[in-house]
Design an enzyme around this catalytic site. Structure first.
Site, PDB file in Angstrom:
ATOM      1  N   THR A  13       0.834  -1.207   0.000  1.00  0.00           N
ATOM      2  CA  THR A  13       0.000   0.000   0.000  1.00  0.00           C
ATOM      3  C   THR A  13       0.871   1.261   0.000  1.00  0.00           C
ATOM      4  O   THR A  13       0.695   2.153  -0.837  1.00  0.00           O
ATOM      5  CB  THR A  13      -0.897   0.006   1.269  1.00  0.00           C
ATOM      6  OG1 THR A  13      -1.661  -1.185   1.280  1.00  0.00           O
ATOM      7  CG2 THR A  13      -1.818   1.216   1.303  1.00  0.00           C
ATOM      8  N   VAL A  14       1.821   1.332   0.916  1.00  0.00           N
ATOM      9  CA  VAL A  14       2.623   2.557   1.055  1.00  0.00           C
ATOM     10  C   VAL A  14       3.627   2.696  -0.091  1.00  0.00           C
ATOM     11  O   VAL A  14       3.727   3.770  -0.706  1.00  0.00           O
ATOM     12  CB  VAL A  14       3.342   2.568   2.430  1.00  0.00           C
ATOM     13  CG1 VAL A  14       4.269   3.772   2.549  1.00  0.00           C
ATOM     14  CG2 VAL A  14       2.324   2.573   3.569  1.00  0.00           C
ATOM     15  N   LYS A  45       9.585  -8.825  -1.226  1.00  0.00           N
ATOM     16  CA  LYS A  45       9.824 -10.175  -0.703  1.00  0.00           C
ATOM     17  C   LYS A  45       9.596 -11.207  -1.810  1.00  0.00           C
ATOM     18  O   LYS A  45      10.321 -12.172  -1.944  1.00  0.00           O
ATOM     19  CB  LYS A  45       8.844 -10.415   0.452  1.00  0.00           C
ATOM     20  CG  LYS A  45       9.243 -11.523   1.374  1.00  0.00           C
ATOM     21  CD  LYS A  45       8.334 -11.496   2.590  1.00  0.00           C
ATOM     22  CE  LYS A  45       8.744 -12.524   3.609  1.00  0.00           C
ATOM     23  NZ  LYS A  45       7.863 -12.487   4.770  1.00  0.00           N
ATOM     24  N   LYS A 104       6.453   2.229  11.932  1.00  0.00           N
ATOM     25  CA  LYS A 104       6.418   2.662  13.367  1.00  0.00           C
ATOM     26  C   LYS A 104       6.858   1.577  14.323  1.00  0.00           C
ATOM     27  O   LYS A 104       7.449   1.870  15.357  1.00  0.00           O
ATOM     28  CB  LYS A 104       5.046   3.214  13.777  1.00  0.00           C
ATOM     29  CG  LYS A 104       3.835   2.383  13.407  1.00  0.00           C
ATOM     30  CD  LYS A 104       3.323   2.782  12.055  1.00  0.00           C
ATOM     31  CE  LYS A 104       2.571   1.689  11.379  1.00  0.00           C
ATOM     32  NZ  LYS A 104       1.191   1.947  11.151  1.00  0.00           N
ATOM     33  N   GLY A 133      -0.196   9.365  10.167  1.00  0.00           N
ATOM     34  CA  GLY A 133      -0.417   9.323   8.709  1.00  0.00           C
ATOM     35  C   GLY A 133       0.075  10.588   8.022  1.00  0.00           C
ATOM     36  O   GLY A 133       1.246  10.931   8.094  1.00  0.00           O
ATOM     37  N   ILE A 135      -0.595  13.683   8.743  1.00  0.00           N
ATOM     38  CA  ILE A 135      -0.514  14.894   9.584  1.00  0.00           C
ATOM     39  C   ILE A 135       0.954  15.233   9.864  1.00  0.00           C
ATOM     40  O   ILE A 135       1.689  14.381  10.366  1.00  0.00           O
ATOM     41  CB  ILE A 135      -1.226  14.682  10.949  1.00  0.00           C
ATOM     42  CG1 ILE A 135      -2.669  14.221  10.749  1.00  0.00           C
ATOM     43  CG2 ILE A 135      -1.169  15.949  11.801  1.00  0.00           C
ATOM     44  CD1 ILE A 135      -3.369  13.800  12.045  1.00  0.00           C
ATOM     45  N   GLU A 189      -3.079  -2.849   9.305  1.00  0.00           N
ATOM     46  CA  GLU A 189      -1.802  -3.543   9.138  1.00  0.00           C
ATOM     47  C   GLU A 189      -2.063  -4.934   8.553  1.00  0.00           C
ATOM     48  O   GLU A 189      -3.185  -5.446   8.643  1.00  0.00           O
ATOM     49  CB  GLU A 189      -1.112  -3.706  10.498  1.00  0.00           C
ATOM     50  CG  GLU A 189      -0.807  -2.392  11.192  1.00  0.00           C
ATOM     51  CD  GLU A 189       0.145  -1.504  10.416  1.00  0.00           C
ATOM     52  OE1 GLU A 189       1.251  -1.951  10.088  1.00  0.00           O
ATOM     53  OE2 GLU A 189      -0.204  -0.347  10.131  1.00  0.00           O
ATOM     54  N   LYS A 204       3.191   4.540  18.177  1.00  0.00           N
ATOM     55  CA  LYS A 204       3.206   5.946  17.746  1.00  0.00           C
ATOM     56  C   LYS A 204       3.385   6.876  18.940  1.00  0.00           C
ATOM     57  O   LYS A 204       4.095   7.883  18.866  1.00  0.00           O
ATOM     58  CB  LYS A 204       1.918   6.265  16.975  1.00  0.00           C
ATOM     59  CG  LYS A 204       1.860   5.528  15.642  1.00  0.00           C
ATOM     60  CD  LYS A 204       0.470   5.538  15.050  1.00  0.00           C
ATOM     61  CE  LYS A 204       0.446   4.871  13.696  1.00  0.00           C
ATOM     62  NZ  LYS A 204      -0.907   4.625  13.202  1.00  0.00           N
ATOM     63  N   GLY A 301      -3.482   5.075   4.971  1.00  0.00           N
ATOM     64  CA  GLY A 301      -3.779   4.990   3.535  1.00  0.00           C
ATOM     65  C   GLY A 301      -2.574   5.387   2.700  1.00  0.00           C
ATOM     66  O   GLY A 301      -1.637   6.025   3.185  1.00  0.00           O
TER      67      GLY A 301
HETATM   68  P1  NDP Z   1       1.922  -4.011   2.840  1.00  0.00           P
HETATM   69  O1  NDP Z   1       1.718  -5.298   3.551  1.00  0.00           O
HETATM   70  O2  NDP Z   1       0.876  -3.517   1.915  1.00  0.00           O
HETATM   71  O3  NDP Z   1       3.311  -4.069   2.022  1.00  0.00           O
HETATM   72  C1  NDP Z   1       4.475  -4.503   2.600  1.00  0.00           C
HETATM   73  C2  NDP Z   1       5.561  -4.593   1.542  1.00  0.00           C
HETATM   74  O4  NDP Z   1       6.780  -4.957   2.190  1.00  0.00           O
HETATM   75  C3  NDP Z   1       5.311  -5.637   0.465  1.00  0.00           C
HETATM   76  O5  NDP Z   1       5.615  -5.110  -0.795  1.00  0.00           O
HETATM   77  C4  NDP Z   1       6.262  -6.782   0.819  1.00  0.00           C
HETATM   78  O6  NDP Z   1       6.776  -7.481  -0.302  1.00  0.00           O
HETATM   79  C5  NDP Z   1       7.401  -6.011   1.459  1.00  0.00           C
HETATM   80  N1  NDP Z   1       8.183  -6.830   2.375  1.00  0.00           N
HETATM   81  C6  NDP Z   1       7.754  -7.486   3.483  1.00  0.00           C
HETATM   82  N2  NDP Z   1       8.785  -8.140   4.066  1.00  0.00           N
HETATM   83  C7  NDP Z   1       9.879  -7.877   3.308  1.00  0.00           C
HETATM   84  C8  NDP Z   1      11.229  -8.274   3.358  1.00  0.00           C
HETATM   85  N3  NDP Z   1      11.673  -9.085   4.314  1.00  0.00           N
HETATM   86  N4  NDP Z   1      12.086  -7.805   2.415  1.00  0.00           N
HETATM   87  C9  NDP Z   1      11.636  -6.999   1.433  1.00  0.00           C
HETATM   88  N5  NDP Z   1      10.359  -6.600   1.315  1.00  0.00           N
HETATM   89  C10 NDP Z   1       9.499  -7.048   2.236  1.00  0.00           C
HETATM   90  O7  NDP Z   1       2.220  -2.942   3.993  1.00  0.00           O
HETATM   91  P2  NDP Z   1       1.933  -1.369   3.958  1.00  0.00           P
HETATM   92  O8  NDP Z   1       2.418  -0.814   2.673  1.00  0.00           O
HETATM   93  O9  NDP Z   1       0.544  -1.106   4.382  1.00  0.00           O
HETATM   94  O10 NDP Z   1       2.865  -0.872   5.156  1.00  0.00           O
HETATM   95  C11 NDP Z   1       4.260  -0.753   5.005  1.00  0.00           C
HETATM   96  C12 NDP Z   1       4.838  -0.113   6.267  1.00  0.00           C
HETATM   97  O11 NDP Z   1       4.289   1.192   6.418  1.00  0.00           O
HETATM   98  C13 NDP Z   1       4.494  -0.872   7.566  1.00  0.00           C
HETATM   99  O12 NDP Z   1       5.574  -0.779   8.432  1.00  0.00           O
HETATM  100  C14 NDP Z   1       3.275  -0.094   8.091  1.00  0.00           C
HETATM  101  O13 NDP Z   1       3.145  -0.203   9.480  1.00  0.00           O
HETATM  102  C15 NDP Z   1       3.619   1.325   7.675  1.00  0.00           C
HETATM  103  N6  NDP Z   1       2.483   2.239   7.488  1.00  0.00           N
HETATM  104  C16 NDP Z   1       1.370   1.837   6.805  1.00  0.00           C
HETATM  105  C17 NDP Z   1       0.340   2.726   6.577  1.00  0.00           C
HETATM  106  C18 NDP Z   1      -0.893   2.344   5.841  1.00  0.00           C
HETATM  107  O14 NDP Z   1      -1.832   3.146   5.805  1.00  0.00           O
HETATM  108  N7  NDP Z   1      -0.952   1.171   5.231  1.00  0.00           N
HETATM  109  C19 NDP Z   1       0.416   4.106   7.074  1.00  0.00           C
HETATM  110  C20 NDP Z   1       1.645   4.434   7.755  1.00  0.00           C
HETATM  111  C21 NDP Z   1       2.635   3.519   7.953  1.00  0.00           C
HETATM  112  P3  NDP Z   1       5.821  -8.356  -1.264  1.00  0.00           P
HETATM  113  O15 NDP Z   1       4.977  -7.350  -1.988  1.00  0.00           O
HETATM  114  O16 NDP Z   1       6.753  -9.070  -2.163  1.00  0.00           O
HETATM  115  O17 NDP Z   1       5.023  -9.244  -0.342  1.00  0.00           O
HETATM  116  N1  HSE Z   2      -2.686   0.690  10.425  1.00  0.00           N
HETATM  117  C1  HSE Z   2      -2.373   2.041  10.692  1.00  0.00           C
HETATM  118  C2  HSE Z   2      -3.617   2.780  11.097  1.00  0.00           C
HETATM  119  C3  HSE Z   2      -1.746   2.663   9.477  1.00  0.00           C
HETATM  120  O1  HSE Z   2      -4.718   2.268  10.871  1.00  0.00           O
HETATM  121  O2  HSE Z   2      -3.523   3.878  11.662  1.00  0.00           O
HETATM  122  C4  HSE Z   2      -1.216   4.061   9.699  1.00  0.00           C
HETATM  123  O3  HSE Z   2      -0.131   4.088  10.556  1.00  0.00           O
END
Ligand code: NDP
Ligand code: HSE
Length: 333
Positions: A13-14, A45, A104, A133, A135, A189, A204, A301
């Site tokens: 997502t991010v 991954k 985080k 997020g 902010i 998450e 956080k 998001g």
């Molecule tokens: P996702 O589960 O959507 O994506 C995680 C990504 O990380 C995937 O592309 C995955 O690879 C990759 N990944 C996981 N493990 C490994 C590894 N060992 N080596 C390399 N790549 C790896 O997570 P999000 O994008 O939602 O979140 C990412 C981070 O951002 C988290 O730490 C989350 O807490 C934080 N975050 C998320 C927010 C949100 O709104 N979603 C907001 C703020 C922070 P693959 O695609 O191949 O599986």
């Molecule tokens: N899972 C987190 C939330 C993402 O819902 O606030 C943003 O950090």
């Protein structure tokens, strides 16, 4: 013209949010940074999940390709969990690359150490996206509240929990169905336990504590209670009394000691967090000069998070430019 070469760790997502933002804001980035931004490497991954990506050479599962790439100056870290994220961030900083993280869980555990490593290596670590997020709370505290003493922070820090409680009240839906929606929208998450058991909000709050007070309270003494026990009947009953239940984090100085807790609180219309609905987060700060101020906005998001990370990029690179200019002026003086 020279490009700014960056790497993305994670393409979920991010990661995809950052990718699209760089695509759509290339012209703005060019104006602000003075050069185009190129995503040179994307570390994931499982490569097979990303076969639709046009530039196949971008993708890798091998972080060493980022580390050994001499032209990559900035690493965006958006993978899940403490490891390997911490080891990757540490190695990137040690090899002279700036790091911008959204993680985080990793940063609550190792933020202090990473800040020190960044300083020792004359690079920066951006972590705006770890908290609240989109902010800009981290930079607000750092740049705009330097003289105020912050006595108390009261905050909604988890978008998923706030979304669930709002939807259960407004649409009379069950906890389970709204949680599934929050997952589909990319708010929750990968393992939503962290969201609903207030572990995410706790991380956080610990990051805020480090940022404001330079340290965290002992984790063992921080009360943490999630929202999984709250029923829609309870929420409806409170609604009749013009009250709402919200998952709220509190951080305060009591006799010079930091006290922190995250718990469901019943609040009425006079509370500054009463009107914070859906995926929004809000942070109310009590400053010694300003009094009470509240920052609010989207708490989770793809694009709110990408916004925080891209603004970190701009702050890091423009402050580096200012530093260089000052050094040149000093030499010429
Ligand atoms: P996702 O589960 O959507 O994506 C995680 C990504 O990380 C995937 O592309 C995955 O690879 C990759 N990944 C996981 N493990 C490994 C590894 N060992 N080596 C390399 N790549 C790896 O997570 P999000 O994008 O939602 O979140 C990412 C981070 O951002 C988290 O730490 C989350 O807490 C934080 N975050 C998320 C927010 C949100 O709104 N979603 C907001 C703020 C922070 P693959 O695609 O191949 O599986
Ligand atoms: N899972 C987190 C939330 C993402 O819902 O606030 C943003 O950090």
């Amino acid at each position: 013209m020279k490009k700014l070469n960056i790497a993305l760790l994670g393409f979920g997502t991010v990661g995809k949010g950052i990718f699209k933002t760089i695509e759509t804001h290339q012209k703005h980035l060019m104006q602000v940074l003075g050069k185009p931004v190129d995503i040179t490497k994307i570390v994931v991954k499982n490569i097979d999940k990303h076969s639709d990506l046009k530039r196949k050479r971008q993708l890798t599962t091998n972080f060493q390709e980022v580390l050994s790439h001499p032209d990559i100056n900035v690493v965006f870290e958006a993978i899940v969990g403490v490891e390997p994220a911490f080891s990757y961030a540490k190695a990137a900083l040690q090899s002279g690359k700036h790091v911008i993280t959204a993680n985080k869980e990793m940063f609550a555990h190792h933020g202090k150490e990473l800040k020190t490593i960044a300083k020792e290596n004359n690079v920066k670590i951006g972590f705006e996206a770890t908290t609240g997020g989109g902010i800009p709370i981290i930079q607000t505290i750092e740049q705009l509240l330097q003289v105020n003493q912050i006595n108390k922070v009261t905050a909604i820090l988890n978008g998923t929990s706030n979304y669930i409680l709002s939807e259960m009240r407004e649409k009379k839906l069950t906890f389970t169905s709204v949680l599934a929606e929050a997952q589909a929208l990319g708010y929750a998450e990968a393992d939503p336990t962290n969201d609903i058991e207030a572990i995410d909000a706790f991380y956080k709050l610990m990051i805020l504590s480090d940022h404001i007070y330079g340290k965290q309270p002992h984790w063992h003494f921080v009360k943490r209670q999630g929202i999984q026990q709250i029923t829609k009947e309870q929420i409806s009953e409170l609604q009749k009394q013009h009250r709402r239940i919200k998952s709220i984090g509190t951080l305060e100085l009591v006799n010079g000691q930091i006290e922190a807790r995250v718990e469901p609180m019943i609040i009425d219309e006079r509370h500054p967090l009463f009107a914070i609905e859906g995926v929004d987060n809000a942070i109310t700060i009590e400053g010694s000069i300003v009094g009470e101020l509240t920052l609010l906005g989207p708490g989770a998001g793809a694009f709110p998070t990408a916004s925080a990370m891209i603004e970190d990029l701009s702050t890091i690179l423009t402050s580096q430019q200012t530093q260089l200019t000052k050094q040149v002026e000093k030499v010429l003086d």
